[in-house]
Design a protein around this motif. Structure first.
Motif, PDB file in Angstrom:
ATOM      1  N   HIS A  77       0.859  -1.178   0.000  1.00  0.00           N
ATOM      2  CA  HIS A  77       0.000   0.000   0.000  1.00  0.00           C
ATOM      3  C   HIS A  77       0.904   1.239   0.000  1.00  0.00           C
ATOM      4  O   HIS A  77       1.942   1.254   0.677  1.00  0.00           O
ATOM      5  CB  HIS A  77      -0.905   0.014   1.226  1.00  0.00           C
ATOM      6  CG  HIS A  77      -1.715  -1.241   1.384  1.00  0.00           C
ATOM      7  ND1 HIS A  77      -2.588  -1.697   0.416  1.00  0.00           N
ATOM      8  CD2 HIS A  77      -1.761  -2.160   2.389  1.00  0.00           C
ATOM      9  CE1 HIS A  77      -3.152  -2.828   0.816  1.00  0.00           C
ATOM     10  NE2 HIS A  77      -2.661  -3.130   2.013  1.00  0.00           N
ATOM     11  N   GLU A 111      -4.216  -0.215  -1.669  1.00  0.00           N
ATOM     12  CA  GLU A 111      -4.690   1.083  -1.198  1.00  0.00           C
ATOM     13  C   GLU A 111      -3.601   2.124  -1.422  1.00  0.00           C
ATOM     14  O   GLU A 111      -2.416   1.850  -1.190  1.00  0.00           O
ATOM     15  CB  GLU A 111      -5.052   1.021   0.286  1.00  0.00           C
ATOM     16  CG  GLU A 111      -6.223   0.110   0.599  1.00  0.00           C
ATOM     17  CD  GLU A 111      -6.566   0.136   2.079  1.00  0.00           C
ATOM     18  OE1 GLU A 111      -6.480   1.214   2.689  1.00  0.00           O
ATOM     19  OE2 GLU A 111      -6.900  -0.931   2.619  1.00  0.00           O
ATOM     20  N   LEU A 152       0.010   7.239   9.097  1.00  0.00           N
ATOM     21  CA  LEU A 152      -0.364   6.270  10.129  1.00  0.00           C
ATOM     22  C   LEU A 152      -1.866   6.293  10.393  1.00  0.00           C
ATOM     23  O   LEU A 152      -2.494   5.240  10.582  1.00  0.00           O
ATOM     24  CB  LEU A 152       0.398   6.558  11.425  1.00  0.00           C
ATOM     25  CG  LEU A 152       1.878   6.188  11.406  1.00  0.00           C
ATOM     26  CD1 LEU A 152       2.593   6.815  12.591  1.00  0.00           C
ATOM     27  CD2 LEU A 152       2.045   4.667  11.449  1.00  0.00           C
ATOM     28  N   GLU A 153      -2.444   7.475  10.394  1.00  0.00           N
ATOM     29  CA  GLU A 153      -3.888   7.577  10.608  1.00  0.00           C
ATOM     30  C   GLU A 153      -4.655   6.911   9.467  1.00  0.00           C
ATOM     31  O   GLU A 153      -5.678   6.257   9.694  1.00  0.00           O
ATOM     32  CB  GLU A 153      -4.295   9.043  10.721  1.00  0.00           C
ATOM     33  CG  GLU A 153      -5.775   9.239  11.004  1.00  0.00           C
ATOM     34  CD  GLU A 153      -6.162  10.694  11.182  1.00  0.00           C
ATOM     35  OE1 GLU A 153      -7.362  10.959  11.418  1.00  0.00           O
ATOM     36  OE2 GLU A 153      -5.274  11.574  11.086  1.00  0.00           O
ATOM     37  N   ARG A 154      -4.156   7.047   8.256  1.00  0.00           N
ATOM     38  CA  ARG A 154      -4.851   6.492   7.080  1.00  0.00           C
ATOM     39  C   ARG A 154      -4.653   4.983   6.956  1.00  0.00           C
ATOM     40  O   ARG A 154      -5.591   4.234   6.661  1.00  0.00           O
ATOM     41  CB  ARG A 154      -4.331   7.198   5.821  1.00  0.00           C
ATOM     42  CG  ARG A 154      -4.761   6.580   4.509  1.00  0.00           C
ATOM     43  CD  ARG A 154      -6.269   6.697   4.291  1.00  0.00           C
ATOM     44  NE  ARG A 154      -6.641   6.209   2.968  1.00  0.00           N
ATOM     45  CZ  ARG A 154      -6.742   4.924   2.632  1.00  0.00           C
ATOM     46  NH1 ARG A 154      -6.508   3.975   3.551  1.00  0.00           N
ATOM     47  NH2 ARG A 154      -7.098   4.581   1.408  1.00  0.00           N
ATOM     48  N   PHE A 155      -3.432   4.508   7.187  1.00  0.00           N
ATOM     49  CA  PHE A 155      -3.118   3.099   6.908  1.00  0.00           C
ATOM     50  C   PHE A 155      -2.940   2.246   8.165  1.00  0.00           C
ATOM     51  O   PHE A 155      -2.949   1.017   8.071  1.00  0.00           O
ATOM     52  CB  PHE A 155      -1.851   3.000   6.063  1.00  0.00           C
ATOM     53  CG  PHE A 155      -2.000   3.528   4.663  1.00  0.00           C
ATOM     54  CD1 PHE A 155      -2.635   2.772   3.681  1.00  0.00           C
ATOM     55  CD2 PHE A 155      -1.515   4.773   4.327  1.00  0.00           C
ATOM     56  CE1 PHE A 155      -2.769   3.255   2.388  1.00  0.00           C
ATOM     57  CE2 PHE A 155      -1.636   5.263   3.033  1.00  0.00           C
ATOM     58  CZ  PHE A 155      -2.274   4.507   2.065  1.00  0.00           C
ATOM     59  N   GLY A 156      -2.681   2.877   9.307  1.00  0.00           N
ATOM     60  CA  GLY A 156      -2.547   2.123  10.549  1.00  0.00           C
ATOM     61  C   GLY A 156      -1.167   1.564  10.829  1.00  0.00           C
ATOM     62  O   GLY A 156      -0.923   1.010  11.906  1.00  0.00           O
ATOM     63  N   ARG A 157      -0.252   1.706   9.881  1.00  0.00           N
ATOM     64  CA  ARG A 157       1.105   1.213  10.070  1.00  0.00           C
ATOM     65  C   ARG A 157       2.023   1.881   9.050  1.00  0.00           C
ATOM     66  O   ARG A 157       1.565   2.497   8.087  1.00  0.00           O
ATOM     67  CB  ARG A 157       1.178  -0.304   9.918  1.00  0.00           C
ATOM     68  CG  ARG A 157       0.762  -0.802   8.545  1.00  0.00           C
ATOM     69  CD  ARG A 157       0.699  -2.325   8.496  1.00  0.00           C
ATOM     70  NE  ARG A 157       2.030  -2.929   8.593  1.00  0.00           N
ATOM     71  CZ  ARG A 157       2.237  -4.210   8.889  1.00  0.00           C
ATOM     72  NH1 ARG A 157       1.205  -5.010   9.150  1.00  0.00           N
ATOM     73  NH2 ARG A 157       3.465  -4.705   8.945  1.00  0.00           N
ATOM     74  N   HIS A 169       7.997   3.871  14.216  1.00  0.00           N
ATOM     75  CA  HIS A 169       6.937   3.088  13.579  1.00  0.00           C
ATOM     76  C   HIS A 169       7.510   2.003  12.679  1.00  0.00           C
ATOM     77  O   HIS A 169       6.936   0.913  12.564  1.00  0.00           O
ATOM     78  CB  HIS A 169       6.017   4.033  12.804  1.00  0.00           C
ATOM     79  CG  HIS A 169       5.603   5.226  13.601  1.00  0.00           C
ATOM     80  ND1 HIS A 169       4.704   5.133  14.647  1.00  0.00           N
ATOM     81  CD2 HIS A 169       6.013   6.529  13.545  1.00  0.00           C
ATOM     82  CE1 HIS A 169       4.562   6.341  15.194  1.00  0.00           C
ATOM     83  NE2 HIS A 169       5.340   7.188  14.549  1.00  0.00           N
ATOM     84  N   HIS A 218       7.307  -3.725  13.808  1.00  0.00           N
ATOM     85  CA  HIS A 218       7.220  -5.124  13.393  1.00  0.00           C
ATOM     86  C   HIS A 218       8.592  -5.753  13.158  1.00  0.00           C
ATOM     87  O   HIS A 218       8.679  -6.928  12.766  1.00  0.00           O
ATOM     88  CB  HIS A 218       6.365  -5.244  12.128  1.00  0.00           C
ATOM     89  CG  HIS A 218       4.969  -4.719  12.297  1.00  0.00           C
ATOM     90  ND1 HIS A 218       3.997  -5.393  13.008  1.00  0.00           N
ATOM     91  CD2 HIS A 218       4.389  -3.563  11.881  1.00  0.00           C
ATOM     92  CE1 HIS A 218       2.874  -4.700  13.012  1.00  0.00           C
ATOM     93  NE2 HIS A 218       3.082  -3.585  12.330  1.00  0.00           N
TER      94      HIS A 218
END
Length: 250
Positions: free
Chosen positions: A31, A57, A79-84, A132, A136
């Motif tokens: 994305h 996306e 981050l707000e749009r994709f979460g990561r 961020h 992971h």
């Protein structure tokens, strides 16, 4: 490393090379946050094209790298749009042709603009993104430098120095962010069909292409594919790969 479902922030994503990088990543299921400085409509068009062609996306985000606060704002918006956030590609750059000996034309204002966009901006984005990217344990940063950063050549002293700094920033950040984030760099030679090249005199462009042992400009898709390779690798960090049709051997 499988890139499916990862999220990449690509600065200059609406530019000639930036679009190729966005498409190359999207083909691997990434994305994409297409980051632009001023060309909002173009960036939104690129995002729509990415989503339609690759089923991922994508969205456009503003980030003026001359604005000290813009990096954190852009990262927060992504981050707000994709979460990561998994991948940061620092492709945006400012370039203007000034002969090395013409120090009168190379004003402090131009020097500071090139440094702000080409070097300080990537540093700010790496700092903002680093926490961020580490989440992971598979974060990636790819910086887009230039062969001008490997020797006293290129469109101006300021451009060459900014790109040399980006190469060394790559090495330093590879150490600073290890082992959770890998940081590498692509150093293209002359690329046709980019805004940076459009700002150069025609004779300089012709000499650059003719000076390569392959006798042609570097390929944007080769550069984009190398970005993908640097995102997929698990054991390469702190390295700069030159793609320039055989002009600079380092």
């Amino acid at each position: 490393m499988d890139l499916t479902g990862k999220v990449a922030l690509v600065t200059g994503g609406n530019g000639g090379l930036g679009q190729r990088i966005c498409h190359a990543l999207a083909r691997h299921g990434v994305h994409v946050a297409v980051v632009y400085a001023r060309s909002r409509e173009q960036a939104e068009g690129v995002a729509a094209e990415l989503a339609a062609q690759h089923g991922i996306e994508a969205a456009a985000f503003a980030c003026d790298l001359e604005d000290g606060a813009a990096a954190e704002v852009a990262v927060a918006a992504v981050l707000e749009r994709f979460g990561r956030l998994d991948i940061l590609v620092n492709d945006a750059a400012f370039n203007i042709a000034i002969p090395f000996a013409d120090l009168d034309t190379l004003t402090v204002e131009l020097w500071e603009k090139m440094m702000a966009i080409n070097l300080t901006g990537p540093f700010r984005l790496i700092k903002a993104a680093a926490p961020h990217l580490k989440v992971h344990g598979e974060g990636r940063v790819v910086n887009i430098s230039s062969v001008a950063g490997l020797g006293p050549s290129g469109s101006s002293v300021a451009y060459a120095v900014s790109k040399a700094g980006l190469i060394h920033l790559t090495r330093c950040m590879a150490v600073a962010l290890a082992p959770k984030v890998l940081v590498n760099c692509v150093a293209p030679g002359l690329l046709e069909g980019t805004r940076a090249t459009a700002n150069l005199p025609a004779d300089l462009v012709a000499r650059s292409a003719a000076g390569a042992v392959l006798g042609k400009a570097a390929d944007k898709d080769d550069c984009a594919d190398m970005v993908v390779a640097m995102c997929r690798t698990t054991t390469m960090t702190g390295q700069t790969v030159v793609i320039d049709s055989g002009r600079v051997f380092h």
